[in-house]
Every structure is written in C-alpha cells, then in structure tokens.
Design an enzyme around this catalytic site. Structure first.
Site, PDB file in Angstrom:
ATOM      1  CG  ASN A  67      -0.242  -0.086   2.532  1.00  0.00           C
ATOM      2  OD1 ASN A  67       0.444  -1.064   2.798  1.00  0.00           O
ATOM      3  ND2 ASN A  67      -0.406   0.919   3.372  1.00  0.00           N
ATOM      4  CG  HIS A  68       3.315   2.570   2.791  1.00  0.00           C
ATOM      5  ND1 HIS A  68       2.634   3.727   3.085  1.00  0.00           N
ATOM      6  CD2 HIS A  68       3.230   1.782   3.901  1.00  0.00           C
ATOM      7  CE1 HIS A  68       2.155   3.654   4.322  1.00  0.00           C
ATOM      8  NE2 HIS A  68       2.494   2.479   4.830  1.00  0.00           N
ATOM      9  CG  HIS A 177       5.449  -4.149   9.779  1.00  0.00           C
ATOM     10  ND1 HIS A 177       6.154  -2.962   9.864  1.00  0.00           N
ATOM     11  CD2 HIS A 177       5.022  -4.219   8.491  1.00  0.00           C
ATOM     12  CE1 HIS A 177       6.154  -2.337   8.697  1.00  0.00           C
ATOM     13  NE2 HIS A 177       5.469  -3.089   7.849  1.00  0.00           N
TER      14      HIS A 177
END
Length: 265
Positions: A67-68, A177
C-alpha cells in the site's frame, strides 16, 4: 528450488540488518532465489531506485511492494523500467508497473505475484480471482509461484491461503509486521504463513518511534511517524519447492535479533 522470502524491510535500520545478515542467510539456507518486501524501505514509506539497486547488489532477486508503493513519487518515473519489482496486481489498471514477474536466478525460475487485501485498506479489484488468474498465466512458464498477499487482517490472509492451496507454491502474508506462528504446508502442497514479519527496529512500534504512536493512541490526534533507530530484528521464511510440481516440501520461519544473529549455525 529453495526460496528465501524476507519480510517488510523498514527504513535504514531494516536495510542495514539485511546487509549484515544476508551473507549468513545465504550460507545457511543456500537459496536459489531471494525475494523481499520493500514497500517500507525508504524511511518507512515506499522505495527509491537507489535502495532497490542496493538490494539487487546484495543478492536480492525480486522485490514486492504494497500500500506504500507510491509514497516516493519518483517511482512513477522508473518502475516500468524495472522488471524485478512488482506492485499489487489489483491496483487500478492505469497504474504503472506490474503485479507479476518471472525471476530467473541460479538456473531456476520463480513467478512472483503481489496482491493487496481489501479489508481496512483502500478498495481495489478482487484479489482472490486475480491471484488465481495470474497463477494460471505463470504456470505457462514455471510451476513455481510465490504470492505475497499484502493485507491487514488475518482472516483475509488465511482465506487466501486456502483459496490458493494447490495453485500457488507459497502464499506469504506481509503488511502487519508481526511474524505469525502458523507456518505450514497446506494439504494440496502450498507453503503458507499469515505474516512473515518485518526487518527493522524491535524497540519501536512496527518499526516506528514509540512516542508518536503512543501520542496518537492516547489523544486520537495525528502524529508524524518516524522510523525508529533502535536495535533490529529480522523475520523471513525459507521454503523448499519441488522443481517439477511446484509443491512445497518444507517451510521454516527465520527470526533473528541484532544481539543473537551471529550465533546462527
């Protein structure tokens, strides 16, 4: 075929950890192909061409995103020229880049597919149907297919694992993460883990400085998240595939810390 997949690399701390540890990981696991998620590699948001080239110089063969992907705006200028990077395939059809690549290394071929979930993330095209379609396309070239499912919730990731069991060689979750403890080979031969984890500071919150994150939780007010510079931890998985069928034979979690990694044997 032996595949090493490295979880989300976060900022300079994560990059330094990979640079330090990768030679030892190569020596221990002897991977034919090394793939890493690089969507947080540049200060926690996106990736630059220079960082991508460093990864390739260190021996990483392919990079998945998430998404980044677009957070470093100059990626629009070069992503179409870099065949070893894949962004989520279910982004809008007008997006530059591609969602699948065939990586050739050490006499082996591995298709890498990047797909993004839709729960608590921006709405994109159906990740399940598109992943299946891309796997069918990949099988015309190689039976060995890795899917990086970049998604927020465990249920969506687990559902994807079952949906692709027997179709993909391995389905690995990224984005949250935190390495999960459910690494397994599903009944039809797909290696699966809900989330591989990250590479970055273990003294922050998901690689970011604690104070800003706590401020946001305590006050509900916006805060600028900055990559934490504390001691690192590194998460990855090593997967062995049958070259002829693409079925997984073995999956092993890798979890190292800055203080302990020299002890790996």
């Amino acid at each position: 075929m032996k595949v090493l997949f490295i979880g989300d690399i976060v900022g300079s701390v994560g990059r330094e950890a990979v640079k330090q540890v990768l030679p030892s990981l190569k020596a221990k696991y002897n991977p034919h192909v090394i793939i890493a998620n690089g969507e947080n590699a540049a200060a926690g948001r996106g990736i630059t061409r220079q960082i991508a080239n460093e990864f390739f110089e260190w021996g990483i063969h392919g990079i998945t995103m998430g998404n980044h992907t677009w957070d470093n705006k100059n990626i629009f200028e070069w992503i179409d020229e870099e065949p070893r990077i894949v962004r989520p395939a279910n982004f809008h059809q007008s997006a530059p880049g591609k969602g699948m690549a065939i990586i050739s290394a050490n006499g082996k071929k591995l298709a890498i597919i990047n797909i993004q979930g839709r729960t608590y993330l921006p709405v994109n095209d159906d990740p399940f149907t598109l992943a299946e379609q891309l796997i069918e396309e990949a099988h015309a070239t190689t039976p060995n297919v890795l899917v990086d499912f970049h998604a927020e919730v465990t249920s969506e990731k687990i559902a994807m694992g079952w949906y692709l069991d027997g179709k993909a060689s391995m389905v690995v979750g990224t984005h949250t993460h935190v390495q999960t403890n459910d690494d397994t080979i599903l009944p039809q031969g797909t290696a699966f883990i809900t989330d591989v984890g990250m590479v970055g500071s273990r003294e922050g919150v998901l690689g970011m400085q604690r104070d800003a994150v706590l401020h946001r939780f305590l006050t509900g007010m916006p805060a600028r998240f900055v990559v934490d510079e504390g001691k690192w931890h590194l998460h990855a998985v090593a997967v062995e595939l049958d070259d002829k069928t693409g079925r997984a034979l073995k999956i092993e979690k890798i979890r190292l810390t800055e203080d302990s990694w020299l002890l790996m044997g």
